[in-house]
Structure formats: structure tokens, C-alpha cells
Scaffold this motif. Structure first.
Motif, PDB file in Angstrom:
ATOM      1  N   VAL A   1       0.839  -1.202   0.000  1.00 20.67           N
ATOM      2  CA  VAL A   1       0.000   0.000   0.000  1.00 20.67           C
ATOM      3  C   VAL A   1       0.874   1.252   0.000  1.00 20.67           C
ATOM      4  CG1 VAL A   1      -1.555   1.362   1.455  1.00 20.67           C
ATOM      5  CG2 VAL A   1      -2.064  -1.045   0.981  1.00 20.67           C
ATOM      6  N   ARG A   2       1.978   1.178   0.701  1.00 22.34           N
ATOM      7  CA  ARG A   2       2.879   2.336   0.724  1.00 22.34           C
ATOM      8  C   ARG A   2       3.536   2.551  -0.643  1.00 22.34           C
ATOM      9  NH1 ARG A   2       6.654   0.926   5.370  1.00 22.34           N
ATOM     10  NH2 ARG A   2       5.579  -1.084   5.363  1.00 22.34           N
ATOM     11  N   VAL A   3       3.879   1.431  -1.310  1.00 19.90           N
ATOM     12  CA  VAL A   3       4.496   1.544  -2.633  1.00 19.90           C
ATOM     13  C   VAL A   3       3.501   2.135  -3.635  1.00 19.90           C
ATOM     14  CG1 VAL A   3       5.398   0.198  -4.566  1.00 19.90           C
ATOM     15  CG2 VAL A   3       6.158  -0.297  -2.237  1.00 19.90           C
ATOM     16  N   LEU A   4       2.255   1.732  -3.482  1.00 18.04           N
ATOM     17  CA  LEU A   4       1.211   2.192  -4.396  1.00 18.04           C
ATOM     18  C   LEU A   4       0.830   3.656  -4.151  1.00 18.04           C
ATOM     19  CD1 LEU A   4      -1.102   1.404  -6.481  1.00 18.04           C
ATOM     20  CD2 LEU A   4      -2.505   0.858  -4.463  1.00 18.04           C
ATOM     21  N   SER A   5       1.035   4.107  -2.911  1.00 15.76           N
ATOM     22  CA  SER A   5       0.429   5.380  -2.513  1.00 15.76           C
ATOM     23  C   SER A   5       0.819   6.612  -3.343  1.00 15.76           C
ATOM     24  CB  SER A   5       0.661   5.643  -1.019  1.00 15.76           C
ATOM     25  OG  SER A   5       2.018   5.891  -0.774  1.00 15.76           O
ATOM     26  N   PRO A   6       2.060   6.720  -3.830  1.00 14.51           N
ATOM     27  CA  PRO A   6       2.318   7.917  -4.642  1.00 14.51           C
ATOM     28  C   PRO A   6       1.510   7.941  -5.937  1.00 14.51           C
ATOM     29  CG  PRO A   6       4.371   6.934  -3.905  1.00 14.51           C
ATOM     30  CD  PRO A   6       3.286   5.948  -3.603  1.00 14.51           C
ATOM     31  N   PHE A   7       1.152   6.759  -6.421  1.00 17.79           N
ATOM     32  CA  PHE A   7       0.460   6.664  -7.708  1.00 17.79           C
ATOM     33  C   PHE A   7      -1.048   6.826  -7.552  1.00 17.79           C
ATOM     34  CE2 PHE A   7       4.448   4.558  -8.111  1.00 17.79           C
ATOM     35  CZ  PHE A   7       4.860   4.738  -9.415  1.00 17.79           C
ATOM     36  N   ALA A   8      -1.608   6.056  -6.621  1.00 15.82           N
ATOM     37  CA  ALA A   8      -3.057   6.071  -6.406  1.00 15.82           C
ATOM     38  C   ALA A   8      -3.306   6.406  -4.937  1.00 15.82           C
ATOM     39  CB  ALA A   8      -3.656   4.708  -6.761  1.00 15.82           C
ATOM     40  N   PRO A   9      -3.119   7.673  -4.579  1.00 18.33           N
ATOM     41  CA  PRO A   9      -3.073   8.032  -3.162  1.00 18.33           C
ATOM     42  C   PRO A   9      -4.390   7.824  -2.407  1.00 18.33           C
ATOM     43  CG  PRO A   9      -3.046  10.009  -4.525  1.00 18.33           C
ATOM     44  CD  PRO A   9      -2.888   8.847  -5.455  1.00 18.33           C
ATOM     45  N   HIS A  10      -5.531   7.978  -3.080  1.00 20.01           N
ATOM     46  CA  HIS A  10      -6.799   7.857  -2.353  1.00 20.01           C
ATOM     47  C   HIS A  10      -7.055   6.423  -1.935  1.00 20.01           C
ATOM     48  CE1 HIS A  10      -7.086  11.188  -5.348  1.00 20.01           C
ATOM     49  NE2 HIS A  10      -7.649  11.857  -4.363  1.00 20.01           N
ATOM     50  N   VAL A  11      -6.939   5.509  -2.884  1.00 17.32           N
ATOM     51  CA  VAL A  11      -7.116   4.093  -2.567  1.00 17.32           C
ATOM     52  C   VAL A  11      -6.112   3.684  -1.493  1.00 17.32           C
ATOM     53  CG1 VAL A  11      -6.898   1.753  -3.452  1.00 17.32           C
ATOM     54  CG2 VAL A  11      -7.952   3.494  -4.858  1.00 17.32           C
ATOM     55  N   ALA A  12      -4.894   4.177  -1.638  1.00 20.34           N
ATOM     56  CA  ALA A  12      -3.860   3.784  -0.700  1.00 20.34           C
ATOM     57  C   ALA A  12      -4.186   4.264   0.712  1.00 20.34           C
ATOM     58  CB  ALA A  12      -2.506   4.336  -1.155  1.00 20.34           C
ATOM     59  N   GLU A  13      -4.638   5.519   0.836  1.00 16.79           N
ATOM     60  CA  GLU A  13      -5.017   6.031   2.160  1.00 16.79           C
ATOM     61  C   GLU A  13      -6.105   5.160   2.773  1.00 16.79           C
ATOM     62  OE1 GLU A  13      -3.623   8.210   3.974  1.00 16.79           O
ATOM     63  OE2 GLU A  13      -3.125  10.078   2.965  1.00 16.79           O
ATOM     64  N   GLU A  14      -7.094   4.827   1.977  1.00 10.30           N
ATOM     65  CA  GLU A  14      -8.231   4.049   2.468  1.00 10.30           C
ATOM     66  C   GLU A  14      -7.770   2.680   2.947  1.00 10.30           C
ATOM     67  OE1 GLU A  14     -11.162   5.286   2.885  1.00 10.30           O
ATOM     68  OE2 GLU A  14     -12.246   3.447   3.454  1.00 10.30           O
ATOM     69  N   LEU A  15      -6.923   2.027   2.156  1.00 10.07           N
ATOM     70  CA  LEU A  15      -6.441   0.691   2.535  1.00 10.07           C
ATOM     71  C   LEU A  15      -5.532   0.783   3.757  1.00 10.07           C
ATOM     72  CD1 LEU A  15      -5.718  -0.829  -0.998  1.00 10.07           C
ATOM     73  CD2 LEU A  15      -7.555  -1.484   0.581  1.00 10.07           C
ATOM     74  N   TRP A  16      -4.729   1.831   3.776  1.00 11.42           N
ATOM     75  CA  TRP A  16      -3.813   2.049   4.903  1.00 11.42           C
ATOM     76  C   TRP A  16      -4.605   2.121   6.208  1.00 11.42           C
ATOM     77  CZ3 TRP A  16       1.080   1.520   5.831  1.00 11.42           C
ATOM     78  CH2 TRP A  16       1.737   2.239   6.845  1.00 11.42           C
TER      79      TRP A  16
END
Length: 885
Positions: A784-799
Motif C-alpha cells: 500500500v505504501r508503494v502504491l500510494s504515490p500513484f493512487a493516493p486515495h485508494v492507498a489512504e483508504e487501505l492504509w
RNA sequence: GCCCGGAUGGCGGAACUGGUAGACGCGCUGGACUUAAAAUCCAGUGGACAUUUUGUCCUUGGGGGUUCAAGUCCCCCUCCGGGUACCA
């Protein structure tokens, strides 16, 4: 069920806003990273899909660097002076500031909807008086600076040494002496005038076909008093500075070409029966023995004095025609050379020969000295001219590397040779110069030495770069902080009077004859000095480039009312570490900004010589379009697809799918708002990155965005389902390996701006997890952290769902561990004579000889050896085995 | 004309300093689920030939070359994109 991107995106955008997530301050305890986008002109049409491409790229880098522990400056603003708002004001009476504010609001809203993490506290607008106060201030600095050629450096005008005879001639003489050296100067300039826009255009704004780039109308020549900037004096600095920059080579080349340095010599030709001398610049002083005539440009000051009485009428007619011609026919494709003989002769210094002086418009006043020596045998333009006017062509170089037949022609003066060779007929006992037998380089060197010794000339350097025409007849631009006094003196207003604010106007229409709309400004215009002297404000305004020349500096300290910025903050944040924008700014914007920056550096205002350390150009986003067999374009709404082929809905004709720029007429414009509405900002961002390399031009495809949308759905579904996750460390070796490969690849790809392959690696990882069915929470959290710069909203939610407190923005980017990437066995491809035949798995630490044995012992080898002995077995560890038979 | 950049399946594109061409995505084909469709999931998918299987040959715009090995390096050519143009 698709994931609810709308809810998630709103939630996190609100969070970032409330949390002031993106507000940063200079902090010497932290390493800094300044990542900059070329700021947009906020047009009424709103954001285009091209904008988010660069913005997403910088946003990914910014978020990534932040997770790596950097203090990241990532600002946004508006390059908001410009024609459309003014045009709109002329039509509707709406003040440009109102239109501008409205457009900026739209842009800001659209940019926020993409989840881009800008520090809006630092937003700037070039049309804000609090901003353009400092644009005017920099202009004043330019005005008060001269370029010291010896030191190659700009210096305050009070430090300009005044020669005694000037000082003795009085104040006015001193003033003129200074004015002739200021970096900003007011002078008669031959300018391009667009009678449609009622505006002068810089050379750079006139296209090859002689039309104005903004409106497409033909421009004409005029002489007008204009403000100019002496950028040409910085030519060498601007050229030199390129070497240290991490910029695309293509952009550097374009700037080098634009600056256009050439080395050669200046040579003076005495004129027969005249005291005048004609000075020429040539890159080929070595061909002096081949000079058979000379040419002055029509605007050359000697054109008239050197014309003999019998030729006066002819010349007068030619000059007149030439001045008209430069209006329209200058760009004629079949430019047949024209010219006339003045009747005068010059003397060739190398051999005392008498050579005729012509006037021709193929020689330009704006380059070199405006006069040339013509060597038809070794210059294609001179050759063409000589053939047409039957002037002698004297070959002085035996061509090397020419075909025998061609050589024959060249030696006879029937063809032109511009390459290297050996000189012939290039000696004169009287003058003492002899270069016969030498080659080009030696010839040039020897001739220059001779010229210098005899004082006929000297080594010289010339640049194509010309001074920058810096004023426009527009309302919607920065006013010049300048007063023209009734006695002809020009002065700046006091610094304390800045900003000089644009006055309100009733009428924004520019005058017919080059008056700016500000000429209608009534009271604003008139000034009375302390001494009672009357003056008038400058009515021209600055070009749009002005505000964009230094905006990156204002972001550093945007609210500072006392100074342009705090020097400590400047020293902390500068230079810009990464600058991304369109290739259309490769030359002008970047050259102008570098020029201003260097002046500010020379004056001690900024701490770096160059502003942008690394530059990258994003490619254009194109769209599919359709055309008939005859090449006629068909709007996309009249096209239907059947089995991968395309047909015209009305005529049924089969159409060809092509790639073209998005345009209203082709009906293939993609609107970012629609994309966000249908697929969400994360998909939009991810798709723009996945399309292809950032710098490539690539076509938008609806199916492509569906692909990344599908991917995000899989990610969300898998990692948000507790039944797929177990607590603690990852137990599966394979998942661990793919995870760490992914961390490594994404990290490397972000650093190298290869976002497309980073996305594909994340897809590979997700596929592996889904295939496995269950992974650990540690694995999920790392991904999720690796993904976060690219798709930050989904990443925040999953985080958050993984049980972490917000926000993933401040989480650490995971580190990859080589341990997990190690392989102890490798499946070697085994080739025979370069052809892959089978695969063989072997331990990676196996000795090469043992590997050879293993290959030969493999039963499959027998078939390819065919009973023969192998000549050689090449083993490249962890790559390939090749058996040569 | 000159200076850059590019050409890889049906499509967008992968391929580190020469080392398994076609990663990943789209599309397409077949299957599962469903009354049905969508969505989802599974399998296949460069081309040709052969086949019961193991397979063979061809393939990175075209032609030459270097090399054990070339999409990658060298030479020539074609086409496309960008910049620039009487710059002496």
C-alpha cells in the motif's frame, strides 16, 4: 461490486485539506527537494488531459521523496497574463481580472480533484500586484545593470567605468553612455507588427511562413521604439551553463542551436576610392583567395554611400523592393536570389584584387556585420548568386573525398565544395600569405594569424542570439515602472512606488498604429516631477514571458512583502531539483528564465548560477482519429467499429484509424472531469502514467483506462478483505520475493521517471497475491505504501483499513531487502550456435567448467551436437549458455 | 537543406552496460458462475508449418556488416514526428 472511488476520493481530499498535509516550511534539519511543474495559463476551457500527465508525474515524485524523508516543495500557480482574457474584455467589457479569477478557480478545483498534493498556501498568480510588484522590481534591476565583458558578469550600472572624454562631455553624455549599456534599453527596433492583434511580436513569435503564431495573420515590419533586453551579451554564459545541467540532450541542442555560436574571423576590406572599410564576419577566412565579390545587406549603412551615381536609381528601387519584400515574400519557398551592383569595388587584402560590391537581400543585417565576402566556389548561397549574375567562381580547394567526376566539376568552378580539401591558387608573394597544400583547419588558423599580423582582421566569435524585444501593446500585462519625460529623458519610478498597478480602463482596444490600450488611461498616464517637469508613463506592457521568468523563486517565500524572498529560504530551496513541462518551452521560456536567473545571480540576489538542475519534457497526449482512403478526416461521432475495423456510419466506407492531436473538429477531445466522474482520480492518474514513457507522445484510449480501473478494483477488493490477510510477517517465499522486486523496481522507476513500468510491476505483484489467495498484513502494508504515490486515495483508504493511523503520506517508503531477491538456482537457456534449444536449471554458484560438463551430459545435447565436438562453450553466469559447434 | 528523436504482435507498450524478444495492459477465443446479460473468475493468444506428444522454421521498417550471440553496436536506405532555416 466496484469500489466506491467517489466516496473514498472525497474523504481523503477533505482530510488532506483539513490536515494541511501539504503545507511545508524550510527546515535546515531536513534534506530538501524542490519539484516544479510548468505552471499553466488558466484558459476558459479548463484543464485538458495533457495537464495532469506532468502534474501526476511530479506528484508521484513529490510523495515518494517525502516518504523517503525529504522536505518537499511542490507548489502551483497561474501564468495568468495573456491575450484571451483581454480579448474577452474587448468583447464583453468584463475586466480581465474577473475572467482570470474565475478561470483560476476552475483550474484549482480540477487540480484538487486529481488529488495532487500542492501546497496551496504558496499559490501565486502573475497578475496579482503583490506578485508583479517583483516582476517590475526585477525589470528595474535589469535596467540598472550592465554586462562586464571582461568578467563575463552583470554589474550595477554605478560600477560602469566612464571614460574621461565622456565624463568631460557632461551629464547627458554620461547618461547616454550608460543607457547604451543597460541590460534593459529603450530603442528604435525593427519589429514584426501584427495588424490583426495590433501588437508587436518577438522574432520568436513569428512562424516560418511569416505569420503570427497566436492568430495566423501575416506580420509586417515596422520601426518602433521598444524595450529590449540585452540577452545576447549572456550568450556565452547561457551556452556554457548548459553543460552542467541534467536536461534532455535534445533540449540542450535546441538551445545551443538557438544561441548559434560560430567562430571565425572579422576581416576588413578597404573600398577603392573611398575611406570606408567593409567589415565582414566569416567562418571561412581560409577562402579569402576565392572571394570574387562582396555583398552588403539592403539595410547596411554603407549601402547608400557606396552606390555610384549611375547606379543610384537601380539601387533605390531595389532597396525599396527589399523592404517590402521582407514583409511578404521573404518566406517564399522558391526564393530566387536577387541583388544589384553598387558600382563600387573593394580590395581583397590577401592579393590586392579588385572585387565588385553588390547589395542583396540574402545577406541579413541582423547577423554578423551585415556584410559578407562571397566565395562562390565554397559556399552554396554565394554559388547560387554567382551563377545567376554571372560572377566569377574561383575554386581554391582541391576537394578530398569527392567523386572523380564531381571533383572535375568543382575544379572548373562548375560546382560548389564546402567540405575539407587541399588549397590551390592560395598564395600571393606580395602579401606573403601562402596556404597551398594545407587542409581546412590549418588554413583557417594560418590565415587568421596572417590577418592579425597585418591588422586586416582578427579572430571573432558570433552568435545568432539577438536581443529580446520586451514590450507589447497590450493592457493585460505588467506595466513598466518607467516614466518618459518631456525632455526625452527616461527614468524609473521609485522602488517605494511599486507595484505600479494597472489602471482600470473603459476601452481595452489597442490603437491602430502601435499605441497600447494604456494610452487611454487618462490620469494614470500623466506625471509631474518634483522639479515641475512633465512626464508620461510607459504605455507598453511586458510580454507574457516576464512573469514566468522567475515564478519558481517566488514560491519560496510567496507572502513576503518586504523583499522578493528571504535569502535564507532561497539558499535552502534552490535550485529546483526537478522541473517537468512541455517541450514547447524548450527554447524560449527556459532560455529567458535562465537569463534572468543569471543576472540575479550576478547581482547576488540568488545563490545558484542555474535555476533548474534536472528538466524533463512530458510528451503530448494524442487521440485516435479516423480518415477515409483519400485522407479526409471523419469526426469520431460518425465512426463505428466492427470486429476491429472502422466504418463511416453514413457512407459505410471503411476508415483508417490514425493518431492525431485532440481537436474539437475531430470530436475526439477527452475531458478530465468526465474521466474522474466515470473512473475516479486514481484511475486517471494511473492511466496517464501507464500509457507509455512520460516523454513519448501517446494516444488516449478508453480501453486503456478501463484496464487500470480494473486493476485498482482488484487491489481494493483483495487488500480490503480481512479474510485475505493474516497477521504478522509474510510466510510465503515467493510473495516475499515479488514484493521486494516490486519495491526495488518501483523505487528505481520513480527515480528514473519510468512510471509505466512501475505500474506494470505493481500489477504483477497484485496478480501474484490474488493467485496465492492469502498474504500477511505486513505484505499488504508494504505494498500500500508503494502504491500510494500513484493512487493516493485508494492507498489512504487501505492504509486505514489495515489499522494504521492516517496518513500514508507520512509513512516511510518500504526498503527492499536483497536477501529475499537472492536465487540459488537459475534456469539457463541453452543455445547451440545461437539458437535456443532447451532450458537447464543449475545452481547459480556452480563453476563454469562444471556447467559445461552439465550441459554436455544432458541427454538433449546429443541431438544438437550430432556426434561432433563443441568448439567452444560460452557461459555467462545467470544469463545464458551458448554451445558453438 | 541542416540538427534531434522514432519505427517491436490486432492495439498501447516491455526488454538492465549485446545474453531466453513480446513483460504489463487492452482486444480476441474458449470455459465457469447466471434464467439471461453485465461484472467477476479460470485457461489460451506473434506468424507459418507439423503434430498423439516431444517439435521445426520465420519474426523487432528495409539491405549489408561486426560478434559465440544483435531489437540493442557499425554502414547504407525508406518512412514518420519535432526543431530550425539565405546565420556567412
Amino acid at each position: 461490486m466496484d469500489y466506491n472511488f467517489r466516496e473514498i476520493e472525497n474523504k481523503w481530499q477533505d482530510y488532506w485539506e483539513r490536515d494541511k498535509t501539504w503545507q511545508v516550511e524550510a527546515d535546515p534539519a531536513l534534506p530538501k527537494y524542490y519539484v516544479l511543474d510548468m505552471f499553466p495559463y488558466p484558459s476558459g476551457a479548463g484543464l485538458h488531459v495533457g495537464h495532469p500527465e506532468g502534474y501526476t508525474a511530479t506528484d508521484i515524485v513529490a510523495r515518494y521523496k517525502r516518504m523517503k524523508g525529504y522536505n518537499v516543495l511542490h507548489p502551483m500557480g497561474w501564468d495568468a497574463f495573456g491575450l484571451p482574457a483581454e480579448q474577452y474584455a474587448i468583447q464583453t467589457g468584463t475586466h480581465p481580472s474577473i475572467t482570470t479569477r474565475r478561470n483560476c478557480d476552475t483550474f484549482r478545483k480540477q487540480i484538487k480533484a486529481l488529488g495532487l498534493g500542492y501546497d496551496w498556501n504558496r499559490e501565486i498568480n502573475t497578475t496579482d500586484p503583490a506578485y508583479y510588484k517583483w516582476t517590475q522590481w526585477i525589470f528595474m534591476k535589469l535596467y540598472n545593470t550592465w554586462f562586464d565583458d571582461q568578467r563575463q558578469k552583470g554589474r550595477p550600472i554605478d560600477e560602469l567605468p566612464i571614460p574621461a572624454e565622456i565624463a568631460a562631455a557632461g551629464k547627458k553624455a554620461v547618461r547616454e553612455y550608460q543607457n547604451a549599456r543597460r541590460l534593459a534599453y529603450y530603442a528604435d527596433a525593427q519589429v514584426w507588427w501584427c495588424s490583426h492583434c495590433h501588437i508587436v511580436c518577438a522574432n520568436e513569435e513569428v512562424l516560418n511562413d511569416g505569420t503570427h503564431e497566436k492568430c495566423g495573420h501575416i506580420v509586417t515590419r515596422r520601426v518602433l521604439k521598444q524595450w529590449m533586453l540585452r540577452i545576447s551579451q549572456y550568450a556565452e554564459r547561457l551556452l556554457e551553463g548548459l553543460n552542467s545541467l541534467d536536461w534532455p540532450e535534445g533540449v540542450k541542442d535546441m538551445q545551443r542551436n538557438w544561441i548559434g555560436k560560430s567562430t571565425g574571423a572579422e576581416v576588413e576590406f578597404p573600398v577603392k576610392n573611398h575611406e570606408h572599410k567593409i567589415r565582414v564576419f566569416t567562418t571561412r577566412p581560409d577562402t579569402l583567395f576565392g572571394a570574387t565579390y562582396m555583398v552588403l545587406s539592403p539595410e547596411h549603412p554603407l549601402a547608400d554611400p557606396l552606390t555610384v551615381p549611375e547606379q543610384k536609381e537601380t539601387i533605390r528601387a531595389y532597396l525599396e523592393e527589399a523592404s517590402k519584400k521582407s514583409d511578404l515574400d521573404r518566406t517564399d519557398l522558391a526564393r530566387e536570389k536577387t541583388g544589384v551592383f553598387t558600382g563600387s569595388y573593394a580590395m581583397n587584402p590577401v592579393n590586392g584584387e579588385k572585387i565588385p560590391i553588390w547589395i542583396a537581400d540574402y545577406v541579413l543585417m541582423g547577423y554578423g556585420t551585415g556584410a559578407i565576402m562571397a566565395v562562390p566556389a565554397h559556399d552554396t548561397r554565394d554559388f547560387e548568386f554567382a551563377v545567376k549574375f554571372n560572377l566569377p567562381i574561383r575554386c581554391i580547394m582541391d576537394p578530398m573525398g569527392a567523386a572523380p567526376e564531381e571533383r572535375e566539376q568543382i575544379l572548373k568552378g562548375k560546382a560548389c565544395w564546402t567540405e575539407d580539401g587541399r588549397y590551390i591558387h592560395s598564395a600571393d608573394p606580395l602579401s606573403g600569405l601562402d596556404i597551398n597544400g594545407l587542409n581546412k583547419d590549418q588554413g583557417i588558423e594560418t590565415t587568421i594569424r596572417w590577418l592579425e599580423r597585418k591588422q586586416y582582421g582578427r579572430k571573432a566569435v558570433n552568435y545568432k542570439l539577438r536581443d529580446w524585444l520586451f514590450s507589447r501593446q497590450r493592457y493585460w500585462g505588467e506595466p513598466f515602472p518607467v516614466i518618459h519625460w518631456e525632455d526625452g529623458e527616461i527614468s524609473l519610478i521609485n522602488e517605494s512606488e511599486l507595484p505600479l498597478v494597472l489602471p482600470e480602463l473603459e476601452n481595452y482596444q489597442p490603437g491602430e498604429h502601435g499605441e497600447s490600450p494604456l494610452a487611454n488611461a487618462g490620469d494614470w498616464l500623466e506625471v509631474t516631477g518634483k522639479d515641475g517637469r512633465k512626464g508620461r508613463r510607459e504605455t507598453n506592457t511586458m510580454p507574457q514571458w516576464a512573469g514566468s521568468c522567475w515564478y519558481y523563486l517566488r514560491y519560496i517565500d510567496p507572502h513576503n512583502r518586504e523583499r522578493i524572498f528571504d535569502p535564507g529560504k532561497e539558499a535552502y530551496w534552490m535550485p529546483v531539483d526537478l522541473y517537468i513541462g512541455g517541450a514547447e518551452h524548450s527554447v524560449l521560456h527556459l532560455l529567458y528564465a535562465r537569463f534572468w536567473h543569471k543576472v540575479l545571480y550576478d547581482l547576488g540576489i540568488v545563490s545558484t548560477d542555474e535555476p533548474f538542475r534536472k528538466l524533463f519534457n512530458q510528451g503530448m497526449i494524442l487521440a485516435y482519429a479516423y480518415e477515409t482512403a483519400s485522407g479526409a478526416k471523419v469526426p469520431s461521432n460518425l465512426v463505428e467499429e466492427k470486429d476491429g475495423r472502422f466504418f463511416h456510419t453514413e457512407t459505410g466506407e471503411e476508415l483508417k484509424q490514425i493518431v492525431a492531436k485532440m481537436s474539437k473538429s475531430l470530436k475526439n477531445v477527452v475531458n478530465p472531469d468526465d474521466v474522474i466522474k466515470n473512473y475516479g482520480a486514481d484511475s486517471m492518474r494511473l492511466y496517464e502514467m501507464f500509457m507509455g514513457p512520460l516523454d513519448a507522445a501517446k494516444p488516449w484510449s478508453e480501453n486503456g483506462i478501463k484496464g487500470v480501473y480494473h486493476f485498482l478494483n482488484r487491489v481494493y477488493r483483495f487488500f480490503s478483505s480481512p479474510e485475505n490477510l493474516y497477521n504478522g510477517e509474510e510466510k510465503n517465499e515467493n510473495i516475499l520475493k515479488v514484493l521486494h522486486q516490486t519495491i526495488r523496481k518501483v523505487e528505481n522507476d520513480i527515480e528514473g521517471l519510468r512510471f509505466n513500468t512501475a505500474v506494470s510491476q505493481m500489477m504483477i505483484f497484485t496478480n501474484a497475491c490474488i493467485k496465492k489467495g492469502k498474504v500477511s498484513r505486513d505484505t499488504a502494508s508494504a505494498f500500500v505504501r508503494v502504491l500510494s504515490p500513484f493512487a493516493p486515495h485508494v492507498a489512504e483508504e487501505l492504509w486505514e483499513r489495515l489499522g494504521n493511523p492516517p496518513s500514508v503520506v507520512d509513512a516511510e517508503f518500504p526498503a527492499f531487502n536483497e536477501e529475499y531477491l537472492k536465487e540459488d538456482r537459475f534456469e539457463y537457456p541453452v543455445s547451440f550456435n545461437g539458437k535456443l534449444r532447451f532450458k537447464l536449471e543449475l545452481p547459480v554458484d556452480m563453476e563454469e567448467n562444471r556447467i559445461r560438463e552439465a550441459v554436455l551430459n544432458d541427454e538433449r545435447s546429443a541431438r544438437w551436437l550430432n556426434g561432433k565436438k563443441p568448439r567452444k562453450i560460452i557461459v555467462v553466469p545467470k544469463r545464458i549458455i551458448n554451445v558453438v559447434v
